[in-house]
Design a protein around this motif. Sequence first.
Motif, mmCIF file in Angstrom:
data_model
loop_
_atom_site.group_PDB
_atom_site.id
_atom_site.type_symbol
_atom_site.label_atom_id
_atom_site.label_comp_id
_atom_site.label_asym_id
_atom_site.label_seq_id
_atom_site.Cartn_x
_atom_site.Cartn_y
_atom_site.Cartn_z
ATOM 1 N N HIS A 192 0.730 -1.126 -0.102
ATOM 2 C CA HIS A 192 0.070 -0.025 0.060
ATOM 3 C C HIS A 192 0.935 1.282 0.114
ATOM 4 N N GLN A 193 1.825 1.338 -0.891
ATOM 5 C CA GLN A 193 2.537 2.613 -1.144
ATOM 6 C C GLN A 193 2.826 2.669 -2.540
ATOM 7 N N ILE A 194 3.055 3.833 -3.056
ATOM 8 C CA ILE A 194 3.298 4.098 -4.547
ATOM 9 C C ILE A 194 4.349 3.447 -5.213
ATOM 10 N N HIS A 195 5.523 3.372 -4.307
ATOM 11 C CA HIS A 195 6.877 2.850 -5.190
ATOM 12 C C HIS A 195 6.976 1.361 -4.774
ATOM 13 N N ALA A 196 6.024 0.591 -4.225
ATOM 14 C CA ALA A 196 6.167 -0.912 -4.098
ATOM 15 C C ALA A 196 6.616 -1.616 -5.150
ATOM 16 N N PRO A 197 5.713 -1.302 -6.358
ATOM 17 C CA PRO A 197 6.444 -2.274 -7.409
ATOM 18 C C PRO A 197 7.756 -2.004 -7.777
ATOM 19 N N GLU A 198 8.160 -0.709 -8.014
ATOM 20 C CA GLU A 198 9.570 -0.285 -8.357
ATOM 21 C C GLU A 198 10.781 -0.812 -7.243
ATOM 22 N N LEU A 199 10.244 -1.096 -5.976
ATOM 23 C CA LEU A 199 11.211 -1.616 -4.994
ATOM 24 C C LEU A 199 11.439 -3.172 -5.427
ATOM 25 N N LEU A 200 10.274 -3.819 -5.665
ATOM 26 C CA LEU A 200 10.454 -4.905 -6.034
ATOM 27 C C LEU A 200 11.265 -5.594 -7.198
ATOM 28 N N ARG A 201 11.204 -4.453 -8.128
ATOM 29 C CA ARG A 201 11.982 -4.636 -9.278
ATOM 30 C C ARG A 201 13.315 -4.616 -8.867
ATOM 31 N N ILE A 202 13.545 -3.478 -8.314
ATOM 32 C CA ILE A 202 14.984 -3.167 -7.994
ATOM 33 C C ILE A 202 15.714 -4.443 -7.422
ATOM 34 N N ARG A 203 14.840 -4.778 -6.371
ATOM 35 C CA ARG A 203 15.165 -6.062 -5.579
ATOM 36 C C ARG A 203 15.686 -7.257 -6.489
ATOM 37 N N GLY A 204 14.799 -7.556 -7.521
ATOM 38 C CA GLY A 204 15.085 -8.339 -8.535
ATOM 39 C C GLY A 204 16.532 -8.054 -9.360
ATOM 40 N N GLU A 205 16.620 -6.984 -9.595
ATOM 41 C CA GLU A 205 17.917 -6.657 -10.445
ATOM 42 C C GLU A 205 19.062 -6.869 -9.509
ATOM 43 N N LEU A 206 18.943 -6.538 -8.127
ATOM 44 C CA LEU A 206 20.323 -6.856 -7.287
ATOM 45 C C LEU A 206 20.225 -8.412 -7.064
ATOM 46 N N ALA A 207 19.048 -8.979 -7.110
ATOM 47 C CA ALA A 207 19.234 -10.657 -7.041
ATOM 48 C C ALA A 207 20.344 -11.257 -8.157
ATOM 49 N N LEU A 208 19.708 -10.555 -9.246
ATOM 50 C CA LEU A 208 20.515 -10.866 -10.648
ATOM 51 C C LEU A 208 22.235 -10.546 -10.197
ATOM 52 N N ALA A 209 22.306 -9.256 -9.885
ATOM 53 C CA ALA A 209 23.834 -8.902 -9.566
ATOM 54 C C ALA A 209 24.566 -9.769 -8.641
ATOM 55 N N ASN A 210 23.720 -10.317 -7.604
ATOM 56 C CA ASN A 210 24.453 -10.991 -6.522
ATOM 57 C C ASN A 210 24.457 -12.592 -7.017
ATOM 58 N N LYS A 211 23.846 -12.889 -8.269
ATOM 59 C CA LYS A 211 23.858 -14.234 -8.636
ATOM 60 C C LYS A 211 23.152 -15.171 -7.798
ATOM 61 N N GLU A 212 21.809 -14.560 -7.285
ATOM 62 C CA GLU A 212 20.943 -15.496 -6.533
ATOM 63 C C GLU A 212 20.069 -16.554 -7.337
ATOM 64 N N GLY A 213 20.216 -16.414 -8.618
ATOM 65 C CA GLY A 213 19.343 -17.204 -9.518
ATOM 66 C C GLY A 213 18.398 -16.847 -10.322
ATOM 67 N N LEU A 214 18.126 -17.204 -11.492
ATOM 68 C CA LEU A 214 17.088 -16.712 -12.309
ATOM 69 C C LEU A 214 15.810 -16.774 -11.811
ATOM 70 N N SER A 215 15.575 -17.916 -11.114
ATOM 71 C CA SER A 215 13.831 -17.964 -10.413
ATOM 72 C C SER A 215 13.936 -16.979 -9.506
ATOM 73 N N ALA A 216 14.590 -16.917 -8.631
ATOM 74 C CA ALA A 216 14.584 -15.520 -7.429
ATOM 75 C C ALA A 216 14.332 -14.433 -8.179
ATOM 76 N N CYS A 217 15.062 -13.907 -9.276
ATOM 77 C CA CYS A 217 14.829 -12.513 -9.539
ATOM 78 C C CYS A 217 13.538 -12.364 -10.523
ATOM 79 N N ARG A 218 13.206 -13.596 -11.129
ATOM 80 C CA ARG A 218 11.878 -13.719 -11.716
ATOM 81 C C ARG A 218 10.834 -13.425 -10.781
ATOM 82 N N GLU A 219 10.982 -14.037 -9.799
ATOM 83 C CA GLU A 219 9.668 -13.879 -8.746
ATOM 84 C C GLU A 219 9.407 -12.506 -8.398
ATOM 85 N N TYR A 220 10.470 -11.698 -8.120
ATOM 86 C CA TYR A 220 10.505 -10.315 -7.836
ATOM 87 C C TYR A 220 9.848 -9.375 -8.992
ATOM 88 N N PHE A 221 10.316 -9.689 -10.212
ATOM 89 C CA PHE A 221 9.835 -9.144 -11.375
ATOM 90 C C PHE A 221 8.309 -9.402 -11.684
#
Length: 949
Positions: free
Chosen positions: A843-872
Amino acid sequence: MSDQSGNVLSFGPFELSIRNRLLTRGSSVVPLGARAMDLLIILVEQANKVVSRRTLIERVWGERGVDQVSLRVHISALRKALAHGDPGRRYIANVPGRGYSFIVPISSSSVQAPEPNQASKSWLPVRLTRMVGRKEIVGTISTKLTSQRFVTIVGPGGIGKTTVAVAVAHELRASFDGQVRFIDLSSLGDPSLIAPAVATLFGLPVQTDDVMPALIKRLRASPALLVLDGCEHLIDGAAALAEELCCQVPTLHLLGTSREAMRVEGECVHELTALACPPEDQEISALRALDYPAVQLLVDRVRAVHGHFDLADTDAPLAAAICRRLDGIALAIELAAGRIDVYGFSKTASLLDERLNLSWAGRRTAMPRHQTLNATLEWSYDLLEETERLVLRRLSVFAGGFTFEAAVAVVADETVDEARASDCIWELRSKSMITADGQESRLRLLDTTRAFASRRLAETDELNLFRRRHALYFSDLFKQGASMDVSGWPRTLRVEIGNLRTALTWAFCGGGDAQIGVDLAAASASTWMGMAQLTECREWMAKAVSRLDGMNSGTRQEMVIQSALASCTMFTGGMTEESYASWDKTRGLAERLDDVEHQLVSLLVLWAHQIRLPRYAEAVLLAESCGQLAERIVDRGAIAMANYMRGISYHHTGRILQAESCLERSLHCDDETARQALIKRFGYDRKTDALMILSNVVWLRGSPDHARRLTEMSLAEARQLDQAVPLCVALAGASFDAYLLDPDAGETTARANELVDHAAKYGVESYQGFGMCVQALGRGRRGETEIAAELLYAGLEKLSAASYGVFNAIMLAEFARCLAVSGRAGQAMAVFEGAKINLDDEHQIHAPELLRIRGELALANKEGLSACREYFLRAIELSERQGSLAWTLRAATSLAMAERSDARREAARELLRTTYVKFRGGADTFDLRLAARVLDGSYWRDDVIRAVP
């Protein structure tokens, strides 16, 4: 020869040794009796002044005395001795009914008065080797003098009239074949001595009491220029002489200097203004400061005593401030320059602020009345009539400018009625003791004149009385302004800020009247707010609150003061517990007094507190309370405010469609009078804010071009208002929206820089912190991560101090993304996790973008494609529920670039394609350019982080 201090003086062909009581002509001694020698010494010591018969008798014969017949006998013997040594010249004039005067110039040099056949010589003071800022004026006056023959240079003491007159005389010397004469009338003690002194200058023997016929005849012989300097103390006599000579001698040109015009036929008046000073600018460079003549003069005179000297950029603002403090008066600047050599710029500036020193000494070679400011002002003051002196002293209670009506109202009393006070004010204006303030129908005392007059007022028993009258006058004036039509308010009262400040200072000091201070604080609250003087307003309102007593408690006056204090505290210090308590108290007072306007504003600010913390549920409740009050009173302005509060609340909680509807209703149905009243009283504009938030809403909804137009409208409205807070609001939204649309564009940096500078100028800490955060993100994108980190955390600290937590999460998340781009994936994740971002709070305006950025960081830290896909996918699902096309596009782009299998990649691209085509314009934004490249296959992701904004 030495001057009088060495007891040897020269005049005509004679030399007088006072110490040796010896009069010589060449190598011959002139025989004089003891009484005649005594008389000669007394008259020479007071040359060009009238010495009474009684004074001569008392000093020569003492207590024994003598009759006036004996005095005439010894005067006659003295005249004969002088005539024997210099036939044809008159040395001692008889002033009927008054006494005697020695009328021949006395000099310590060997130059004697020119004879009629000495046409190649002239008596002129030495021209200054370097005159600053007056070249154009010298040319103008020279032209006027050539064509109109009679010019008087008028202006206050020390402004440079004599310097300009001497320069003009030297400039025209060749034109008059050397027939140029200069006389300083300040040394003459009686108008009857002017004509003989002028005649002597032109080499005429003064043998009768009426030298005018011989003088006119002599002047008709050839064109000449006569400079009459310092006419003010003999203005009637100087005017009569000038008018007669001008009428009788067509070849004569006259140049006068005076505090006031001569007001005679043929006179052309040139009012000499002060040297131009730089405007107030703490960032002014030395090069720019030196464009102004006042600073040029200051630096030139410092060099004269200091040798080699160059103005440094660090000293330029102080040099400019010194010149402004001294009103650009040449003499004052010269005197200050002598102190800069000793104290430096900073100490000299502080000395002037603490006490404008009128006794600093200047050039020893200057005329006595020009050697200190005090001497200059004493000279002018002593020439005034007693009532004019009294009025001048009383006018010193004003600070800055004042209207004629205000001056009369404050200074007139039973001693000086209004008619006489009016006459005195205009006489003081004509005598250059009062100057024009540069604004229509306003007058002022120069700071130097005000300091002098204020000290004279302090010597009387009227000081506190007239400070009280001054404070009461402006209390009444600001009370009228507080109830004035909004359109007429700013122009009327802004100019009185100096008087307001002075009146409040007196009222709250030990010898003042606190009740007047409370009245004036309440009456002026909207003026301070309207002028964006938020820090100073907070100080005055706090002083007023500390002096509230039982009589003020619970009144409208207390409510006004409390609301102004709360507004300033909120804007300068942020949403603190202190400001919340002040507003809560204001709301209670407003409800008890049934003051709807203050109830609405209190609800608005209490709501803003909850928005900033953020506590969105409480904010929505307060917005609904405002709506209920607005509907009860059926007021368009109140309804617009309620819709504005609802719209902002819905925007922050991600209810974009509802936010858009409410904000549009607020803008379309607002009442302009109610809007302006809010601006006037509290310095806040809901229209500017509504336009800016609506801009973000329509960008999220897929209309970037329309968003830009709304941003420009918000900025235009804020700039037109010329207020501190609305422009902060507009620039904050404009800078962050520009970052979202195109983070690398120069516009983003320019708007962030302007926000930081503007907020710092007015002490609006929270918005300064926001601007610093946007600056940090720009630096982070350029790889300047260390500088960016320092700037970001400094900005967040300011936001935290103001309890402004709305943007913490998105700022830190975006900075973390920038760190990942620069190859610091581990540090990026640490920043994100350290921000304690709640990814489950939808319930906040930036919530989708925060999830997307978390997914980008998952990729950068090699957490796996499935993890970043879930965030996206979570980001896409949430953004679609919000109705946020912009967030959906970003998340879909990230997903399409991340997928590796053909099937998943094609599905992601199809989602991106269906999102992309829904946008209305804005193909040149960063997001849409990147999406287009992904869709047409021209962009393949090797490093997702580096590509996505």
